[in-house]
Design an enzyme around this catalytic site. Structure first.
Site, PDB file in Angstrom:
ATOM      1  N   ALA A  10       0.548  -1.305  -0.178  1.00 17.22           N
ATOM      2  CA  ALA A  10       0.007  -0.241   0.052  1.00 17.22           C
ATOM      3  C   ALA A  10       0.879   1.523  -0.035  1.00 17.22           C
ATOM      4  O   ALA A  10       0.788   1.854   1.056  1.00 17.22           O
ATOM      5  CB  ALA A  10      -0.989   0.335   1.074  1.00 17.22           C
ATOM      6  N   LYS A 210       7.834   2.015 -21.534  1.00 14.71           N
ATOM      7  CA  LYS A 210       7.950   2.746 -20.460  1.00 14.71           C
ATOM      8  C   LYS A 210       9.190   3.168 -19.620  1.00 14.71           C
ATOM      9  O   LYS A 210       9.965   3.677 -19.437  1.00 14.71           O
ATOM     10  CB  LYS A 210       6.985   1.905 -19.423  1.00 14.71           C
ATOM     11  N   ASN A 214      12.281   6.123 -18.533  1.00 13.74           N
ATOM     12  CA  ASN A 214      12.766   5.601 -17.248  1.00 13.74           C
ATOM     13  C   ASN A 214      13.908   4.966 -16.560  1.00 13.74           C
ATOM     14  O   ASN A 214      14.343   5.126 -15.449  1.00 13.74           O
ATOM     15  CB  ASN A 214      11.470   5.426 -16.067  1.00 13.74           C
ATOM     16  N   SER A 279      11.374   8.481  -9.228  1.00 14.95           N
ATOM     17  CA  SER A 279      10.795   7.717  -8.617  1.00 14.95           C
ATOM     18  C   SER A 279      12.306   7.275  -7.642  1.00 14.95           C
ATOM     19  O   SER A 279      12.314   7.197  -5.968  1.00 14.95           O
ATOM     20  CB  SER A 279      10.189   6.462  -8.269  1.00 14.95           C
TER      21      SER A 279
END
Length: 331
Positions: A10, A210, A214, A279
């Site tokens: 989560a 993608k 990145n 990130s």
């Protein structure tokens, strides 16, 4: 078809997906631990939308546990952990997987199942960079897996508190390609919850595209501590990024995921995102393990398997892992 839904992990992306599903009226279980588990039990998943000054917050009830056996076999498990955590997930996820469970991987980089049903002469190979010894594949049979590529910007403001900045797209697809009943049912579920959910007939191509953008900015920004716009502003750094991208583009062409764009085309897209903090830089700043193997090591391994020389990718991986090892963020 998907009555029992569980989010495994989560963090920013998993919390966002779980919160939107809960807001749409679906009962959601969450496997979490530590401070996140405590926050979810106390307040549920909290989702913030919009700028800091006038963000709208929803608190969504979920069933949170650190023991997957308490939830039992699920219809849908959405795996949204960082790649370094995947080996631990594989050891614990068994109680959630029933005969017809769908495991949707919403993760960065090349997943362990990337060459299942795909890759020409490499089809079925295990990539040691992301699944050493095939332990993850043994724990979760390929028949359960659907792929997902996330195009959204989310951050974790605090344990169990997710801020969604923009983007709603979750591209989903079968590892073996085609258009199945279960992937269509999943897309329908996600759309009902407010996501954009196109179905890809070759999800590996979406993963590779993608990754092509990145796999460079993530480690370079992590090493330097700067945002993507500053990397693009530096002629030498931008040239290095382009060189790595050309190596990855050639590998993609050899395994069946060609990219028609030039690195300069993709730089223009990245430029429009402004001063973005990838990130991996966020992970370094927070002292979290970095996803080097899934983002860069996997490309190097695929280069070796396809006979594509990767001197620029090798240099990027070597520098990034030295930087991460010095901070205890990479083994």
């Amino acid at each position: 078809m998907f009555e029992k839904i569980c989010i495994y992990g989560a963090g920013a992306i998993g919390g966002w997906i779980g919160a939107q599903l809960a807001a749409a009226g679906h009962p959601v279980g969450v496997v979490a631990r530590g401070a996140t588990l405590a926050a979810l039990r106390a307040h549920g998943l909290r989702l913030r939308e919009g700028p800091d000054a006038d963000a709208r917050e929803q608190a969504l009830p979920v069933t949170a546990t650190d023991q997957p056996a308490e939830l039992g076999a699920q219809d849908l498990v959405i795996i949204a952990v960082k790649a370094p955590a995947m080996a631990d997930v594989a050891r614990a996820i068994g109680p959630l997987i029933g005969p017809r469970t769908v495991a949707l991987t919403a993760m960065n980089g090349v997943p362990w199942w990337f060459l299942q049903g795909f890759g020409g002469a490499l089809a079925g190979r295990t990539l040691q960079s992301v699944d050493p010894g095939g332990a993850i594949a043994r724990a979760m049979a390929a028949a359960h897996v659907l792929g997902c590529v996330v195009h959204a910007s989310c951050l974790t403001d605090a344990p169990g508190v997710i801020r969604h900045h923009g983007g709603q797209e979750l591209i989903v697809g079968e590892p073996a390609g085609g258009h199945s009943d279960r992937v269509q049912a999943l897309a329908d579920l996600l759309r009902q919850a407010g996501f954009e959910a196109p179905v890809s007939t070759q999800i590996q191509k979406d993963i590779w595209y993608k990754l092509w953008g990145n796999m460079t900015f993530n480690p370079i920004c992590a090493i330097t501590g700067v945002t993507t716009d500053l990397v693009l502003d530096d002629e030498l750094a931008r040239g290095f990024v382009s060189a790595v991208m050309l190596e990855a583009r050639e590998i993609g062409a050899r395994i069946g995921v060609p990219i028609a764009q030039t690195p300069q085309d993709r730089h223009a897209v990245t430029r429009r995102l402004g001063a973005m903090k990838p990130s991996m830089l966020q992970d370094v700043e927070a002292g979290r393990a970095v996803e080097l193997d899934a983002l860069v090591g996997s490309v190097r391994e695929l280069g070796q398997l396809t006979g594509v020389p990767t001197p620029f990718t090798d240099a990027l991986l070597g520098l990034a892992r030295l930087h991460a090892r010095a901070r205890g963020l990479y083994p």
